[in-house]
Design an enzyme around this catalytic site. Structure first.
Site, PDB file in Angstrom:
ATOM      1  N   LYS A 138     -22.830  88.506 -32.058  1.00 59.74           N
ATOM      2  CA  LYS A 138     -22.882  87.045 -31.950  1.00 59.74           C
ATOM      3  C   LYS A 138     -24.224  86.618 -32.529  1.00 59.74           C
ATOM      4  CE  LYS A 138     -22.497  83.283 -28.582  1.00 59.74           C
ATOM      5  NZ  LYS A 138     -23.867  82.765 -28.447  1.00 59.74           N
ATOM      6  N   GLY A 164     -26.101  74.668 -22.844  1.00 61.36           N
ATOM      7  CA  GLY A 164     -26.482  74.370 -21.474  1.00 61.36           C
ATOM      8  C   GLY A 164     -26.441  72.908 -21.088  1.00 61.36           C
ATOM      9  N   GLY A 175     -22.075  74.025 -24.723  1.00 59.46           N
ATOM     10  CA  GLY A 175     -21.877  72.630 -24.360  1.00 59.46           C
ATOM     11  C   GLY A 175     -20.759  72.358 -23.381  1.00 59.46           C
ATOM     12  N   ASN A 188     -20.823  79.994 -20.521  1.00 60.49           N
ATOM     13  CA  ASN A 188     -21.634  80.769 -19.589  1.00 60.49           C
ATOM     14  C   ASN A 188     -22.138  79.881 -18.456  1.00 60.49           C
ATOM     15  OD1 ASN A 188     -24.403  83.153 -20.020  1.00 60.49           O
ATOM     16  ND2 ASN A 188     -23.447  82.392 -18.191  1.00 60.49           N
ATOM     17  N   THR A 189     -22.975  78.900 -18.815  1.00 53.53           N
ATOM     18  CA  THR A 189     -23.670  78.100 -17.811  1.00 53.53           C
ATOM     19  C   THR A 189     -22.722  77.388 -16.864  1.00 53.53           C
ATOM     20  OG1 THR A 189     -25.352  77.725 -19.514  1.00 53.53           O
ATOM     21  CG2 THR A 189     -25.515  76.405 -17.515  1.00 53.53           C
TER      22      THR A 189
END
Length: 262
Positions: free
Chosen positions: A96, A157, A185, A206-207
């Protein structure tokens, strides 16, 4: 089932491994999400795990495909070096590719990103480039040999969702044969539904899960959201209309009057 860089997968949700309150929270969230691909950073992997267990040992128990990233790199040289380390460490040619150009919104540095992508592809990597929704940048990455594009929905994030759906829809239209995965996002399961309804191939986040009050429960919600959005796109959604249209056809005589007149 779908094909991601030569791997047959069931889940279209990819999940990050950072920011979780504990290793147990991370493992449970990943399990609940149903994901088969998790992202991992070199710096994060080399740090000590929580509760006396190394992060790497925890990751191995998950039995997922690993997608190492070049987080923290700011130029092509650093990203290429990190990718080479990741290939040796994790025994994968997937990478990535992240090359950050701005501290305020963590936007990719387009020129260094393209440079790194071209070199890594020449070296046999399968590059997953983190990019913006800029059409010209995405075209340059495809020209460099990228078979996968990972445009952001919004800054990393931020949780703002899709700030420019039109641009993303344009990417889907212009690159019908390229694997498109939204990266960054996403804040809510409804955002993931929207992504998949646009015809994107997957969602990486993720976040939104790691910082949820209940990460495992949120992971379950995202799992269903991605499935629902993909099925909606595949099922063929009705077009919007500017005027009302009755869902029940009308005739001159109500059905109960017809019955009484028999």
């Amino acid at each position: 089932m779908w094909n991601l860089a030569g791997k047959k997968l069931s889940s279209r949700l990819l999940l990050g491994t950072a920011c979780y309150p504990s290793l147990e929270h991370m493992q449970q969230a990943i399990h609940n999400s149903g994901t088969e691909v998790i992202t991992i950073s070199i710096k994060r992997q080399t740090s000590a795990g929580l509760d006396g267990e190394s992060f790497w040992q925890a990751v191995k128990k998950l039995d997922c495909h690993l997608l190492p990233n070049t987080a923290g790199c700011r130029n092509a040289e650093a990203a290429i070096n990190t990718a080479e380390i990741a290939r040796e460490l994790f025994n994968t040619h997937w990478i990535k590719l992240e090359v950050i150009g701005d501290d305020y919104n963590l936007q990719p540095e387009p020129f260094e990103l393209i440079k790194a992508a071209r070199i890594l592809i020449d070296r046999g990597f399968e590059v997953f480039p983190y990019c913006t929704d800029d059409l010209v940048l995405c075209q340059k990455l495809v020209d460099a040999g990228c078979k996968i594009l990972m445009p952001w929905g919004a800054p990393i994030g931020s949780g703002k969702g899709l700030i420019n759906p039109y641009a993303l829809e344009t990417l889907r239209y212009r690159f019908p044969d390229i694997t498109l995965i939204i990266d960054a996002g996403i804040g809510k399961p409804s955002h993931a539904v929207q992504v998949m309804e646009l015809g994107f191939d997957g969602v990486l986040l993720n976040t939104a899960v790691a910082l949820a009050n209940h990460p495992a429960l949120m992971a379950t919600a995202f799992r269903h959201a991605v499935i629902a959005g993909h099925q909606a796109f595949t099922g063929g959604m009705m077009s919007e209309r500017n005027v009302a249209h009755p869902s029940t056809p009308l005739i001159d005589t109500p059905f109960w009057h017809q019955v009484n007149n028999l």
